[in-house]
Design a protein around this motif. Structure first.
Motif, short mmCIF file in Angstrom:
data_model
loop_
_atom_site.label_atom_id
_atom_site.label_comp_id
_atom_site.label_asym_id
_atom_site.label_seq_id
_atom_site.Cartn_x
_atom_site.Cartn_y
_atom_site.Cartn_z
N LEU A 1 31.20 42.07 30.36
CA LEU A 1 32.00 42.88 31.28
C LEU A 1 32.97 42.01 32.10
O LEU A 1 34.06 42.44 32.46
N PHE A 2 32.57 40.79 32.39
CA PHE A 2 33.39 39.88 33.18
C PHE A 2 34.58 39.34 32.37
O PHE A 2 35.67 39.13 32.92
N LEU A 3 34.40 39.11 31.09
CA LEU A 3 35.41 38.44 30.28
C LEU A 3 36.78 39.13 30.30
O LEU A 3 37.80 38.44 30.48
N PRO A 4 36.88 40.44 30.15
CA PRO A 4 38.22 41.05 30.22
C PRO A 4 38.90 40.85 31.58
O PRO A 4 40.12 40.63 31.65
N VAL A 5 38.13 40.88 32.66
CA VAL A 5 38.69 40.63 33.98
C VAL A 5 39.21 39.20 34.07
O VAL A 5 40.28 38.94 34.61
N HIS A 6 38.46 38.28 33.51
CA HIS A 6 38.87 36.88 33.50
C HIS A 6 40.19 36.71 32.76
O HIS A 6 41.11 36.03 33.26
N PHE A 7 40.33 37.32 31.59
CA PHE A 7 41.57 37.22 30.83
C PHE A 7 42.73 37.89 31.57
O PHE A 7 43.87 37.42 31.53
N TRP A 8 42.45 38.99 32.26
CA TRP A 8 43.47 39.68 33.04
C TRP A 8 44.01 38.77 34.13
O TRP A 8 45.22 38.67 34.33
N VAL A 9 43.11 38.09 34.84
CA VAL A 9 43.55 37.17 35.90
C VAL A 9 44.31 35.99 35.30
O VAL A 9 45.33 35.56 35.84
N LEU A 10 43.84 35.48 34.17
CA LEU A 10 44.55 34.37 33.53
C LEU A 10 45.94 34.78 33.08
O LEU A 10 46.87 33.96 33.05
N SER A 11 46.12 36.04 32.73
CA SER A 11 47.45 36.50 32.31
C SER A 11 48.45 36.41 33.46
O SER A 11 49.66 36.31 33.22
N TYR A 12 47.95 36.45 34.70
CA TYR A 12 48.85 36.28 35.85
C TYR A 12 49.54 34.92 35.81
O TYR A 12 50.69 34.80 36.22
N ALA A 13 48.84 33.90 35.34
CA ALA A 13 49.42 32.57 35.29
C ALA A 13 50.65 32.55 34.37
O ALA A 13 51.61 31.81 34.63
N LEU A 14 50.64 33.36 33.34
CA LEU A 14 51.76 33.39 32.40
C LEU A 14 52.86 34.36 32.81
O LEU A 14 54.05 34.07 32.62
N ASN A 15 52.46 35.50 33.36
CA ASN A 15 53.44 36.57 33.57
C ASN A 15 53.82 36.80 35.03
O ASN A 15 54.95 37.19 35.30
N GLN A 16 52.91 36.61 35.96
CA GLN A 16 53.18 36.89 37.37
C GLN A 16 52.52 35.83 38.26
O GLN A 16 51.50 36.08 38.91
N PRO A 17 53.09 34.63 38.29
CA PRO A 17 52.46 33.55 39.06
C PRO A 17 52.26 33.89 40.54
O PRO A 17 51.31 33.42 41.15
#
Length: 113
Positions: A26-42
């Motif tokens: 359950l945590f893993l999708p949230v983790h990837f969502w937050v990591l996507s901020y580094a690429l798309n919305q710093p």
């Protein structure tokens, strides 16, 4: 129906391994969502990182590291059950895995504080 097996330490280890796996899944999708901020919305990532400095988040990180360590040691215990001969020390090994998980998570918590 008799449910005495639920008092056995290895059943608790089985349950902890399953629940930690579900929680990590359950945590893993949230983790990837937050990591996507580094690429798309710093700028959003910066805000999230400021939020992660809160004490309750540090305690949640302790829980996450505990779940990771418990799942790792639970998996190693299962591999040992499959590949090694069964011994009476399995109960001790399960308790040791929980203790090691708590120790590892505690070290991560102390470093975060």
């Amino acid at each position: 129906m008799r449910r005495g097996y639920r008092n056995h330490t290895l059943w608790v280890a089985y349950l902890l391994h399953r629940l930690s796996g579900v929680a990590l899944a359950l945590f893993l999708p949230v983790h990837f969502w937050v990591l996507s901020y580094a690429l798309n919305q710093p700028e959003h990532l910066d805000g999230f990182l400021r939020w992660s400095e809160m004490g309750i988040v540090k305690i949640a990180e302790f829980g996450l590291v505990f779940l990771l360590a418990a799942h790792l040691f639970g998996g190693l215990r299962l591999m040992a059950l499959e590949w090694l001969p069964w011994t009476s020390g399995q109960k001790t090994a399960a308790a040791g895995a929980v203790a090691a998980s708590t120790l590892i998570a505690g070290v991560f918590l102390m470093r975060a504080i």
